[in-house]
Design an enzyme around this catalytic site. Structure first.
Site, PDB file in Angstrom:
ATOM      1  N   CYS A   1     -13.503  -6.484   0.848  1.00  0.00           N
ATOM      2  CA  CYS A   1     -12.640  -5.368   1.243  1.00  0.00           C
ATOM      3  C   CYS A   1     -13.007  -4.104   0.463  1.00  0.00           C
ATOM      4  CB  CYS A   1     -11.201  -5.804   0.967  1.00  0.00           C
ATOM      5  SG  CYS A   1      -9.954  -4.537   1.130  1.00  0.00           S
TER       6      CYS A   1
ATOM      7  N   LYS B   1     -13.947 -10.582  -3.181  1.00  0.00           N
ATOM      8  CA  LYS B   1     -13.483  -9.763  -2.053  1.00  0.00           C
ATOM      9  C   LYS B   1     -14.636  -8.958  -1.467  1.00  0.00           C
ATOM     10  CE  LYS B   1      -8.956 -10.409  -2.770  1.00  0.00           C
ATOM     11  NZ  LYS B   1      -8.102 -11.046  -1.823  1.00  0.00           N
TER      12      LYS B   1
ATOM     13  N   TYR C   1       0.823  -1.212   0.000  1.00  0.00           N
ATOM     14  CA  TYR C   1       0.000   0.000   0.000  1.00  0.00           C
ATOM     15  C   TYR C   1       0.854   1.258   0.000  1.00  0.00           C
ATOM     16  CZ  TYR C   1      -3.213  -3.536   1.841  1.00  0.00           C
ATOM     17  OH  TYR C   1      -3.948  -4.673   2.036  1.00  0.00           O
TER      18      TYR C   1
ATOM     19  N   HIS D   1     -11.549  -2.212  -3.073  1.00  0.00           N
ATOM     20  CA  HIS D   1     -10.926  -3.414  -3.625  1.00  0.00           C
ATOM     21  C   HIS D   1     -11.987  -4.370  -4.162  1.00  0.00           C
ATOM     22  CE1 HIS D   1      -7.854  -6.911  -2.891  1.00  0.00           C
ATOM     23  NE2 HIS D   1      -8.002  -6.636  -4.161  1.00  0.00           N
TER      24      HIS D   1
END
Length: 145
Positions: free
Chosen positions: A131, A129, A47, A122
């Site tokens: 997220c 996912k 990140y 995401h």
């Protein structure tokens, strides 16, 4: 131009992630960097920014270097990770300070890169996912970003 100044890297997307940690776990760039380097064998944290539970924004991977946070989209994106996000009953996913810091960071990045940069979660790139465990488009609309 959607390029970050002083960089050859074309950036058109900002992707929001979560660390999938419980609300009691206060970690930051150093802990996530250790996971990514030692456990995943990566060269650095995946990140570009990490937002701690208290709202502190920590710098991760250099913006001039492609991240390692969203397969197929790393080359032209910036990855932001919110610490927390693990769902457990009615546990708070993120703090008000984190959301405020995220808003501030996004506004600054849009001014720096382009007002038209796409901001997504995401999960918007991978249906398997969840997220960052909230609807980024809905959150952006509610905040007027």
């Amino acid at each position: 131009s959607r390029k970050k100044r002083s960089s050859d890297r074309y950036i058109d997307t900002i992707i929001i992630h979560c660390a999938d940690t419980p609300s009691t776990m206060d970690i930051g760039v150093e802990e996530i960097r250790e996971w990514h380097v030692k456990d995943n064998g990566w060269s650095d944290i995946g990140y570009h920014y990490v937002i701690r539970r208290d709202g502190t924004i920590e710098n991760g991977r250099d913006l001039n270097i492609a991240g390692s946070h969203c397969y197929g989209y790393n080359k032209s994106s910036i990855g932001i990770c919110l610490v927390g996000g693990r769902k457990k009953g009615e546990e708070e996913l993120f703090t008000a300070e984190q959301y405020d810091s995220l808003e501030s960071l996004l506004i600054n990045l849009k001014a720096f890169i382009s007002a038209r940069v796409d901001i997504k979660g995401h999960r918007d790139f991978n249906s398997a996912k969840t997220c960052p465990n909230f609807d980024v488009a809905e959150w952006l609309a509610a905040r007027g970003i």
